[in-house]
Design a protein around this motif. Structure first.
Motif, PDB file in Angstrom:
ATOM      1  N   GLU A  77      71.862 -37.677  34.830  1.00  0.00           N
ATOM      2  CA  GLU A  77      71.398 -37.765  33.450  1.00  0.00           C
ATOM      3  C   GLU A  77      70.458 -38.955  33.344  1.00  0.00           C
ATOM      4  O   GLU A  77      70.653 -39.957  34.042  1.00  0.00           O
ATOM      5  CB  GLU A  77      72.593 -37.948  32.509  1.00  0.00           C
ATOM      6  N   PRO A  78      69.457 -38.898  32.491  1.00  0.00           N
ATOM      7  CA  PRO A  78      68.467 -39.972  32.398  1.00  0.00           C
ATOM      8  C   PRO A  78      69.054 -41.368  32.194  1.00  0.00           C
ATOM      9  O   PRO A  78      68.633 -42.326  32.850  1.00  0.00           O
ATOM     10  CB  PRO A  78      67.603 -39.542  31.214  1.00  0.00           C
ATOM     11  N   LYS A  79      70.012 -41.494  31.294  1.00  0.00           N
ATOM     12  CA  LYS A  79      70.619 -42.803  31.027  1.00  0.00           C
ATOM     13  C   LYS A  79      71.341 -43.318  32.268  1.00  0.00           C
ATOM     14  O   LYS A  79      71.178 -44.465  32.660  1.00  0.00           O
ATOM     15  CB  LYS A  79      71.585 -42.702  29.850  1.00  0.00           C
ATOM     16  N   ASP A  80      72.141 -42.460  32.888  1.00  0.00           N
ATOM     17  CA  ASP A  80      72.884 -42.850  34.088  1.00  0.00           C
ATOM     18  C   ASP A  80      71.948 -43.212  35.230  1.00  0.00           C
ATOM     19  O   ASP A  80      72.195 -44.163  35.966  1.00  0.00           O
ATOM     20  CB  ASP A  80      73.803 -41.707  34.550  1.00  0.00           C
ATOM     21  N   ALA A  81      70.875 -42.432  35.383  1.00  0.00           N
ATOM     22  CA  ALA A  81      69.917 -42.687  36.458  1.00  0.00           C
ATOM     23  C   ALA A  81      69.269 -44.052  36.287  1.00  0.00           C
ATOM     24  O   ALA A  81      69.168 -44.831  37.242  1.00  0.00           O
ATOM     25  CB  ALA A  81      68.848 -41.588  36.473  1.00  0.00           C
ATOM     26  N   LEU A  82      68.850 -44.353  35.073  1.00  0.00           N
ATOM     27  CA  LEU A  82      68.201 -45.634  34.807  1.00  0.00           C
ATOM     28  C   LEU A  82      69.144 -46.802  35.079  1.00  0.00           C
ATOM     29  O   LEU A  82      68.782 -47.752  35.781  1.00  0.00           O
ATOM     30  CB  LEU A  82      67.700 -45.682  33.358  1.00  0.00           C
ATOM     31  N   VAL A  83      70.356 -46.735  34.584  1.00  0.00           N
ATOM     32  CA  VAL A  83      71.312 -47.836  34.770  1.00  0.00           C
ATOM     33  C   VAL A  83      71.694 -47.984  36.240  1.00  0.00           C
ATOM     34  O   VAL A  83      71.760 -49.092  36.762  1.00  0.00           O
ATOM     35  CB  VAL A  83      72.563 -47.643  33.882  1.00  0.00           C
ATOM     36  N   SER A  84      71.902 -46.881  36.922  1.00  0.00           N
ATOM     37  CA  SER A  84      72.257 -46.942  38.341  1.00  0.00           C
ATOM     38  C   SER A  84      71.142 -47.586  39.150  1.00  0.00           C
ATOM     39  O   SER A  84      71.386 -48.457  39.995  1.00  0.00           O
ATOM     40  CB  SER A  84      72.554 -45.535  38.865  1.00  0.00           C
ATOM     41  N   TRP A  85      69.907 -47.161  38.896  1.00  0.00           N
ATOM     42  CA  TRP A  85      68.771 -47.727  39.624  1.00  0.00           C
ATOM     43  C   TRP A  85      68.595 -49.207  39.297  1.00  0.00           C
ATOM     44  O   TRP A  85      68.366 -50.021  40.188  1.00  0.00           O
ATOM     45  CB  TRP A  85      67.498 -46.945  39.304  1.00  0.00           C
ATOM     46  N   LEU A  86      68.726 -49.559  38.036  1.00  0.00           N
ATOM     47  CA  LEU A  86      68.626 -50.975  37.649  1.00  0.00           C
ATOM     48  C   LEU A  86      69.656 -51.812  38.387  1.00  0.00           C
ATOM     49  O   LEU A  86      69.351 -52.887  38.908  1.00  0.00           O
ATOM     50  CB  LEU A  86      68.836 -51.140  36.138  1.00  0.00           C
ATOM     51  N   ARG A  87      70.878 -51.333  38.428  1.00  0.00           N
ATOM     52  CA  ARG A  87      71.954 -52.069  39.099  1.00  0.00           C
ATOM     53  C   ARG A  87      71.637 -52.244  40.587  1.00  0.00           C
ATOM     54  O   ARG A  87      71.771 -53.333  41.138  1.00  0.00           O
ATOM     55  CB  ARG A  87      73.285 -51.360  38.903  1.00  0.00           C
ATOM     56  N   ASP A  88      71.175 -51.183  41.233  1.00  0.00           N
ATOM     57  CA  ASP A  88      70.818 -51.267  42.661  1.00  0.00           C
ATOM     58  C   ASP A  88      69.650 -52.227  42.883  1.00  0.00           C
ATOM     59  O   ASP A  88      69.645 -53.006  43.833  1.00  0.00           O
ATOM     60  CB  ASP A  88      70.452 -49.890  43.216  1.00  0.00           C
ATOM     61  N   CYS A  89      68.666 -52.152  42.012  1.00  0.00           N
ATOM     62  CA  CYS A  89      67.481 -52.992  42.142  1.00  0.00           C
ATOM     63  C   CYS A  89      67.839 -54.470  41.963  1.00  0.00           C
ATOM     64  O   CYS A  89      67.403 -55.325  42.739  1.00  0.00           O
ATOM     65  CB  CYS A  89      66.442 -52.556  41.121  1.00  0.00           C
ATOM     66  N   VAL A  90      68.640 -54.776  40.970  1.00  0.00           N
ATOM     67  CA  VAL A  90      69.063 -56.165  40.746  1.00  0.00           C
ATOM     68  C   VAL A  90      69.896 -56.658  41.926  1.00  0.00           C
ATOM     69  O   VAL A  90      69.700 -57.773  42.415  1.00  0.00           O
ATOM     70  CB  VAL A  90      69.832 -56.308  39.414  1.00  0.00           C
ATOM     71  N   ALA A  91      70.799 -55.830  42.411  1.00  0.00           N
ATOM     72  CA  ALA A  91      71.638 -56.234  43.560  1.00  0.00           C
ATOM     73  C   ALA A  91      70.764 -56.530  44.772  1.00  0.00           C
ATOM     74  O   ALA A  91      70.979 -57.522  45.484  1.00  0.00           O
ATOM     75  CB  ALA A  91      72.650 -55.144  43.886  1.00  0.00           C
ATOM     76  N   TRP A  92      69.765 -55.688  45.016  1.00  0.00           N
ATOM     77  CA  TRP A  92      68.900 -55.917  46.165  1.00  0.00           C
ATOM     78  C   TRP A  92      68.089 -57.195  46.008  1.00  0.00           C
ATOM     79  O   TRP A  92      67.991 -57.985  46.934  1.00  0.00           O
ATOM     80  CB  TRP A  92      67.963 -54.724  46.375  1.00  0.00           C
ATOM     81  N   THR A  93      67.503 -57.413  44.833  1.00  0.00           N
ATOM     82  CA  THR A  93      66.661 -58.601  44.654  1.00  0.00           C
ATOM     83  C   THR A  93      67.481 -59.880  44.726  1.00  0.00           C
ATOM     84  O   THR A  93      66.964 -60.920  45.114  1.00  0.00           O
ATOM     85  CB  THR A  93      65.861 -58.566  43.330  1.00  0.00           C
ATOM     86  N   THR A  94      68.752 -59.794  44.409  1.00  0.00           N
ATOM     87  CA  THR A  94      69.626 -60.966  44.499  1.00  0.00           C
ATOM     88  C   THR A  94      69.945 -61.288  45.961  1.00  0.00           C
ATOM     89  O   THR A  94      70.186 -62.438  46.303  1.00  0.00           O
ATOM     90  CB  THR A  94      70.922 -60.726  43.697  1.00  0.00           C
ATOM     91  N   GLU A  95      69.924 -60.275  46.816  1.00  0.00           N
ATOM     92  CA  GLU A  95      70.241 -60.475  48.235  1.00  0.00           C
ATOM     93  C   GLU A  95      69.271 -61.445  48.912  1.00  0.00           C
ATOM     94  O   GLU A  95      69.669 -62.268  49.731  1.00  0.00           O
ATOM     95  CB  GLU A  95      70.214 -59.122  48.945  1.00  0.00           C
ATOM     96  N   TYR A  96      67.984 -61.336  48.581  1.00  0.00           N
ATOM     97  CA  TYR A  96      66.970 -62.203  49.175  1.00  0.00           C
ATOM     98  C   TYR A  96      66.614 -63.303  48.182  1.00  0.00           C
ATOM     99  O   TYR A  96      65.806 -63.088  47.269  1.00  0.00           O
ATOM    100  CB  TYR A  96      65.727 -61.400  49.566  1.00  0.00           C
ATOM    101  N   ARG A  97      67.227 -64.451  48.363  1.00  0.00           N
ATOM    102  CA  ARG A  97      67.060 -65.556  47.414  1.00  0.00           C
ATOM    103  C   ARG A  97      65.595 -65.934  47.220  1.00  0.00           C
ATOM    104  O   ARG A  97      64.864 -66.151  48.170  1.00  0.00           O
ATOM    105  CB  ARG A  97      67.828 -66.777  47.903  1.00  0.00           C
ATOM    106  N   GLY A  98      65.195 -65.980  45.960  1.00  0.00           N
ATOM    107  CA  GLY A  98      63.853 -66.414  45.614  1.00  0.00           C
ATOM    108  C   GLY A  98      62.796 -65.336  45.649  1.00  0.00           C
ATOM    109  O   GLY A  98      61.648 -65.592  45.303  1.00  0.00           O
ATOM    110  N   VAL A  99      63.136 -64.131  46.035  1.00  0.00           N
ATOM    111  CA  VAL A  99      62.126 -63.080  46.165  1.00  0.00           C
ATOM    112  C   VAL A  99      61.567 -62.670  44.804  1.00  0.00           C
ATOM    113  O   VAL A  99      60.420 -62.232  44.713  1.00  0.00           O
ATOM    114  CB  VAL A  99      62.664 -61.864  46.951  1.00  0.00           C
ATOM    115  N   THR A 100      62.332 -62.839  43.742  1.00  0.00           N
ATOM    116  CA  THR A 100      61.849 -62.412  42.426  1.00  0.00           C
ATOM    117  C   THR A 100      60.614 -63.194  41.991  1.00  0.00           C
ATOM    118  O   THR A 100      59.731 -62.631  41.347  1.00  0.00           O
ATOM    119  CB  THR A 100      62.940 -62.538  41.349  1.00  0.00           C
TER     120      THR A 100
END
Length: 189
Positions: A77-100
């Motif tokens: 569903e659109p809402k679920d897809a957006l939140v799931s992707w956001l969560r994955d994206c934030v988790a990944w960017t947090t893995e590499y310190r300072g990449v943001t």
């Protein structure tokens, strides 16, 4: 590429991933070369700039996040897809310190080695956002650039030791600010 050159390149990338996870994106290139057991000249031959090294290291992850957006677009569903992707994206960017910080700068700098990957990532999120907006599940006064900035802000929280314990709760706050009560399927996370 010769086998020994490929081996050196792969070794530099493996070491760089670990070093950036431990020390952040400002880790010394000389330190990466030393830990990879190659000379600095060898590292620079493969990756003439820090951004070139980061692009090679991060491109696979960018591609995976873009592919994840495509997968979610077709399966959730659109809402679920957006939140799931956001969560994955934030988790990944947090893995590499300072990449943001680098990603935020690269999105505007067409000369940056990271630019194309960041644009692809922003476009993937924008597609999910637009899809959620189309069914009334997300506010319509934000766009892909805003979403990219929110990912960077949420990832920055995870980089701050004093704020990291609040990151999950603040993710939910931001997600609920993006989402509307209308639309089909799912919850904020």
């Amino acid at each position: 590429m010769r086998a020994d050159a490929k081996k050196n390149r792969d070794q530099v990338l493996a070491v760089a991933g670990t070093a950036i996870t431990e020390q952040g994106v400002d880790v010394s290139l000389r330190d990466i070369a030393r830990r990879a057991d190659v000379g600095l000249a060898t590292l620079l031959r493969h990756f003439p700039t820090r951004e070139a090294l980061l692009d090679a290291l991060l491109r696979t992850s960018f591609d995976e996040l873009a592919a994840k957006a495509d997968e979610l677009e077709g399966m959730s569903e659109p809402k679920d897809a957006l939140v799931s992707w956001l969560r994955d994206c934030v988790a990944w960017t947090t893995e590499y310190r300072g990449v943001t910080v680098l990603m935020a700068a690269a999105i505007e700098d067409t000369e940056s080695a990271l630019h194309a990957s960041c644009v692809t990532l922003r476009a993937a999120g924008a597609r999910l956002l637009t899809r959620a907006q189309a069914v009334g599940a997300a506010r319509t006064d934000i766009d892909g650039t805003d979403l990219f900035a929110l990912v960077a802000a949420l990832a920055w929280l995870g980089d701050q030791p004093a704020l990291a314990p609040r990151a999950d709760r603040l993710f939910d706050v931001i997600a609920s600010a993006i989402l509307t009560s209308a639309g089909s399927g799912g919850t904020e996370g």
